[in-house]
Scaffold this motif. Structure first.
Motif, PDB file in Angstrom:
ATOM      1  N   LYS A   1      38.336  45.910  42.590  1.00 54.70           N
ATOM      2  CA  LYS A   1      37.433  45.051  43.369  1.00 54.70           C
ATOM      3  C   LYS A   1      37.266  43.670  42.746  1.00 54.70           C
ATOM      4  CE  LYS A   1      33.049  46.612  41.346  1.00 54.70           C
ATOM      5  NZ  LYS A   1      31.716  47.167  41.646  1.00 54.70           N
ATOM      6  N   ASP A   2      37.269  43.602  41.406  1.00 55.03           N
ATOM      7  CA  ASP A   2      37.085  42.300  40.766  1.00 55.03           C
ATOM      8  C   ASP A   2      38.318  41.425  40.881  1.00 55.03           C
ATOM      9  OD1 ASP A   2      34.496  42.948  40.041  1.00 55.03           O
ATOM     10  OD2 ASP A   2      35.101  43.806  38.112  1.00 55.03           O
ATOM     11  N   ASP A   3      39.438  42.015  41.266  1.00 53.89           N
ATOM     12  CA  ASP A   3      40.655  41.232  41.493  1.00 53.89           C
ATOM     13  C   ASP A   3      40.671  40.595  42.876  1.00 53.89           C
ATOM     14  OD1 ASP A   3      41.584  42.022  38.994  1.00 53.89           O
ATOM     15  OD2 ASP A   3      42.614  43.776  39.805  1.00 53.89           O
ATOM     16  N   MET A   4      39.747  41.008  43.753  1.00 53.99           N
ATOM     17  CA  MET A   4      39.697  40.469  45.118  1.00 53.99           C
ATOM     18  C   MET A   4      38.899  39.164  45.104  1.00 53.99           C
ATOM     19  SD  MET A   4      39.133  44.005  47.301  1.00 53.99           S
ATOM     20  CE  MET A   4      39.210  43.191  48.902  1.00 53.99           C
ATOM     21  N   LYS A   5      39.567  38.097  44.669  1.00 53.15           N
ATOM     22  CA  LYS A   5      38.897  36.797  44.522  1.00 53.15           C
ATOM     23  C   LYS A   5      38.680  36.128  45.881  1.00 53.15           C
ATOM     24  CE  LYS A   5      39.192  37.269  40.046  1.00 53.15           C
ATOM     25  NZ  LYS A   5      38.002  37.672  39.256  1.00 53.15           N
ATOM     26  N   GLU A   6      39.657  36.298  46.777  1.00 54.03           N
ATOM     27  CA  GLU A   6      39.557  35.684  48.096  1.00 54.03           C
ATOM     28  C   GLU A   6      38.819  36.636  49.037  1.00 54.03           C
ATOM     29  OE1 GLU A   6      40.679  32.637  48.964  1.00 54.03           O
ATOM     30  OE2 GLU A   6      41.318  32.281  46.895  1.00 54.03           O
ATOM     31  N   THR A   7      37.726  36.173  49.586  1.00 54.80           N
ATOM     32  CA  THR A   7      36.956  37.014  50.514  1.00 54.80           C
ATOM     33  C   THR A   7      36.621  36.215  51.782  1.00 54.80           C
ATOM     34  OG1 THR A   7      34.956  36.415  49.271  1.00 54.80           O
ATOM     35  CG2 THR A   7      35.956  38.561  48.799  1.00 54.80           C
ATOM     36  N   PRO A   8      37.636  35.960  52.630  1.00 47.22           N
ATOM     37  CA  PRO A   8      37.374  35.261  53.892  1.00 47.22           C
ATOM     38  C   PRO A   8      36.330  36.010  54.710  1.00 47.22           C
ATOM     39  CG  PRO A   8      39.741  35.522  53.516  1.00 47.22           C
ATOM     40  CD  PRO A   8      39.049  36.349  52.485  1.00 47.22           C
TER      41      PRO A   8
ATOM     42  N   ASP B   1      30.288  43.462  47.534  1.00 48.55           N
ATOM     43  CA  ASP B   1      31.167  44.611  47.278  1.00 48.55           C
ATOM     44  C   ASP B   1      31.400  45.434  48.541  1.00 48.55           C
ATOM     45  OD1 ASP B   1      31.710  44.029  44.695  1.00 48.55           O
ATOM     46  OD2 ASP B   1      30.619  45.727  43.810  1.00 48.55           O
ATOM     47  N   GLY B   2      30.346  45.602  49.348  1.00 46.33           N
ATOM     48  CA  GLY B   2      30.519  46.331  50.598  1.00 46.33           C
ATOM     49  C   GLY B   2      31.504  45.639  51.516  1.00 46.33           C
ATOM     50  N   PHE B   3      31.415  44.304  51.571  1.00 44.61           N
ATOM     51  CA  PHE B   3      32.322  43.544  52.418  1.00 44.61           C
ATOM     52  C   PHE B   3      33.749  43.596  51.877  1.00 44.61           C
ATOM     53  CE2 PHE B   3      33.936  39.375  54.082  1.00 44.61           C
ATOM     54  CZ  PHE B   3      33.978  39.768  55.411  1.00 44.61           C
ATOM     55  N   ARG B   4      33.879  43.551  50.561  1.00 42.52           N
ATOM     56  CA  ARG B   4      35.210  43.690  49.963  1.00 42.52           C
ATOM     57  C   ARG B   4      35.815  45.063  50.289  1.00 42.52           C
ATOM     58  NH1 ARG B   4      33.810  41.347  43.929  1.00 42.52           N
ATOM     59  NH2 ARG B   4      34.448  39.170  44.267  1.00 42.52           N
ATOM     60  N   PHE B   5      34.970  46.105  50.229  1.00 46.06           N
ATOM     61  CA  PHE B   5      35.471  47.439  50.548  1.00 46.06           C
ATOM     62  C   PHE B   5      35.959  47.510  51.989  1.00 46.06           C
ATOM     63  CE2 PHE B   5      34.800  51.830  52.098  1.00 46.06           C
ATOM     64  CZ  PHE B   5      35.692  52.485  51.257  1.00 46.06           C
ATOM     65  N   PHE B   6      35.275  46.827  52.880  1.00 48.14           N
ATOM     66  CA  PHE B   6      35.709  46.751  54.273  1.00 48.14           C
ATOM     67  C   PHE B   6      37.147  46.236  54.337  1.00 48.14           C
ATOM     68  CE2 PHE B   6      36.212  44.464  58.267  1.00 48.14           C
ATOM     69  CZ  PHE B   6      35.723  45.366  59.203  1.00 48.14           C
ATOM     70  N   GLY B   7      37.418  45.126  53.635  1.00 50.79           N
ATOM     71  CA  GLY B   7      38.759  44.563  53.636  1.00 50.79           C
ATOM     72  C   GLY B   7      39.773  45.441  52.935  1.00 50.79           C
ATOM     73  N   TYR B   8      39.356  46.054  51.818  1.00 51.87           N
ATOM     74  CA  TYR B   8      40.270  46.922  51.074  1.00 51.87           C
ATOM     75  C   TYR B   8      40.695  48.122  51.913  1.00 51.87           C
ATOM     76  CZ  TYR B   8      41.905  50.493  47.860  1.00 51.87           C
ATOM     77  OH  TYR B   8      42.656  51.478  47.270  1.00 51.87           O
ATOM     78  N   SER B   9      39.760  48.732  52.586  1.00 51.49           N
ATOM     79  CA  SER B   9      40.090  49.940  53.328  1.00 51.49           C
ATOM     80  C   SER B   9      40.922  49.645  54.572  1.00 51.49           C
ATOM     81  CB  SER B   9      38.822  50.727  53.680  1.00 51.49           C
ATOM     82  OG  SER B   9      37.823  49.897  54.217  1.00 51.49           O
ATOM     83  N   ILE B  10      40.752  48.454  55.169  1.00 49.04           N
ATOM     84  CA  ILE B  10      41.660  48.049  56.252  1.00 49.04           C
ATOM     85  C   ILE B  10      43.085  47.980  55.721  1.00 49.04           C
ATOM     86  CG2 ILE B  10      42.348  46.145  57.753  1.00 49.04           C
ATOM     87  CD1 ILE B  10      39.425  45.491  58.155  1.00 49.04           C
ATOM     88  N   ALA B  11      43.234  47.338  54.548  1.00 45.64           N
ATOM     89  CA  ALA B  11      44.564  47.224  53.951  1.00 45.64           C
ATOM     90  C   ALA B  11      45.146  48.604  53.653  1.00 45.64           C
ATOM     91  CB  ALA B  11      44.491  46.393  52.671  1.00 45.64           C
ATOM     92  N   HIS B  12      44.304  49.526  53.219  1.00 45.07           N
ATOM     93  CA  HIS B  12      44.783  50.868  52.892  1.00 45.07           C
ATOM     94  C   HIS B  12      45.343  51.573  54.117  1.00 45.07           C
ATOM     95  CE1 HIS B  12      44.875  54.933  51.201  1.00 45.07           C
ATOM     96  NE2 HIS B  12      44.241  55.327  52.298  1.00 45.07           N
ATOM     97  N   TYR B  13      44.598  51.554  55.212  1.00 43.73           N
ATOM     98  CA  TYR B  13      45.005  52.331  56.381  1.00 43.73           C
ATOM     99  C   TYR B  13      46.027  51.608  57.257  1.00 43.73           C
ATOM    100  CZ  TYR B  13      41.561  56.032  55.695  1.00 43.73           C
ATOM    101  OH  TYR B  13      40.852  57.103  55.210  1.00 43.73           O
ATOM    102  N   ALA B  14      46.010  50.272  57.269  1.00 44.68           N
ATOM    103  CA  ALA B  14      46.830  49.555  58.249  1.00 44.68           C
ATOM    104  C   ALA B  14      47.990  48.763  57.647  1.00 44.68           C
ATOM    105  CB  ALA B  14      45.949  48.606  59.064  1.00 44.68           C
TER     106      ALA B  14
END
Length: 437
Positions: A289-296, A256-269
């Motif tokens: 968060k549960d919709d974020m199936k792809e987590t490269p 979840d922490g790693f997903r938040f990293f990706g989510y917040s990048i998308a939010h700001y950039a």
């Protein structure tokens, strides 16, 4: 393969009194532990106004503390924003040299442009300008650390007169330069400028190999013309990391922490709109968060065996460094420390095996290409001795502007407001000393 740890200083809401202090103190403890365990590098970002995603707006201050809490690891700006609008090149040169001295020559100089409008517009930067600003800032900062004195500069984005920038770094001519890269084009640009590629993207080993091979092909070609006074040929990429003997527990602690990293990048950039001081990123993240199936990049979240096998694929294709993101989202301090200890005992030994041999072989192979690249570099002309100007003190300038002559009027000092308790030489004595040189 070298191994690094990466810090954004993420702090999701809700915030409590003392939250930021705990965040920074925990990070220092984690980095001190990583140093003892044998991690090779640590990297600290610079961001501004990115609430929850990154509270690391003064990395040079934090890195100063890191120099005193570590003994072996390389200490990296990952990155220092290079536009003169963010950081005046002379201030960057001064801070880099100071950090290099405090660390005993362990500093890595990561550079970059920034990728969010909330930051750029906060400092009067337009996206179309940022690459040219990066080039001007990095090139002149490198010159400032190298030249004695710096001859001065009249550029597009900043100008300054002749000055000698002090202190000078331990690593001569300057610490190794890296560039933040998020796509193929920027990776190739890093190679053309003779700097390390900090690939802040999450790619599989096969894609990393393709980019890495293109990067080194340019390093070895006539296209490589160093922006600095050295060539730093290195290719690094990122992974999230959380290791536990039980796979499901590793995922529970770290994903979840790693997903938040990706989510917040998308939010700001990329997709988001932000109301300063009001938008609640963590609350929004919980709804999707549960919709974020792809987590490269999550392949280093798992058991020691799975993580070791995953990372070997990167080492085998020639990635020079893997940098790990652990401090993200609501990841717990104790879990981060436990994961680092398990990683160091169960994963690190195989990845570090024969690393010195690999680096030596690589340096020998690249030596003639780097020598050729440095020969192509256009260099700023040194000033002739007679071209170095005298810079008048403010007292003399103010006296002239006031149209007064304090010397003939019996004044001791050019600026009569100074003196007194300050043990200054008299004007006549000072003039005598000035004749020496």
């Amino acid at each position: 393969m070298k191994l690094g740890v990466f810090y954004e200083h993420q702090l999701p809401r809700p915030w409590e009194e003392g939250s930021e202090q705990k965040l920074f103190n925990d990070a220092l403890d984690q980095i001190e532990l990583a140093d003892r365990l044998g991690f090779d590098h640590m990297w600290e970002v610079e961001h501004h106004f990115l609430e929850e995603y990154s509270h690391s707006s003064a990395p040079e201050v934090f890195l100063g503390a890191v120099t005193q809490r570590t003994k072996n690891m390389r200490i990296g700006h990952g990155i220092c924003l290079s536009s003169p609008n963010y950081n005046h090149p002379a201030r960057v040169a001064e801070r880099l040299a100071t950090l290099d001295i405090l660390s005993g020559g362990r500093l890595e100089w990561g550079t970059g442009e920034s990728g969010s409008l909330i930051e750029m517009h906060g400092f009067g930067i337009e996206p179309e300008q940022k690459t040219a600003m990066w080039r001007e800032g990095v090139e002149q900062t490198a010159n400032m650390m190298t030249m004695n004195p710096y001859p001065g500069y009249e550029g597009q984005f900043f100008s300054m007169p002749v000055r000698n920038i002090v202190p000078k770094p331990v690593q001569r001519p300057h610490p190794p330069i890296w560039m933040a890269c998020s796509r193929r084009e920027s990776i190739l640009r890093a190679a053309r400028n003779g700097v390390g590629a900090l690939v802040f993207g999450f790619v599989e080993a096969s894609q990393a190999k393709a980019w890495r091979d293109e990067y080194y092909a340019i390093i070895k070609s006539d296209e490589c013309v160093p922006i600095g006074h050295t060539v730093n040929a290195n290719f690094a990429t990122l992974n999230g990391m959380m290791v536990h003997e039980n796979h499901d527990e590793a995922v529970s602690r770290g994903l979840d922490g790693f997903r938040f990293f990706g989510y917040s990048i998308a939010h700001y950039a990329v997709y988001g709109e932000h109301r300063p001081g009001r938008t609640d990123l963590w609350k929004r993240f919980q709804t999707i968060k549960d919709d974020m199936k792809e987590t490269p990049g999550s392949g280093s979240i798992g058991t020691p065996k799975s993580v070791r096998e995953h990372l070997k694929t990167y080492a085998d294709v020639g990635v020079d460094q893997m940098i790990f993101i652990q401090q993200s989202g609501m990841n717990k301090h104790e879990h981060i420390c436990e994961a680092m200890e398990l990683f160091a005992s169960e994963v690190m030994p195989e990845l570090k095996e024969r690393e010195d041999e690999r680096v030596k072989k690589k340096e020998e192979e690249l030596a003639p290409f780097i020598e050729a690249a440095l020969a192509r570099k256009p260099r700023m002309a040194e000033l002739a001795e007679e071209e170095i100007p005298n810079v008048e003190s403010i007292g003399i300038v103010l006296e002239r502007r006031a149209g007064k002559d304090y010397a003939t009027a019996g004044g001791v000092y050019a600026d009569p407001t100074r003196g007194g308790a300050i043990p200054m030489a008299s004007r006549a004595t000072f003039a005598k000393a000035a004749k020496v040189g």
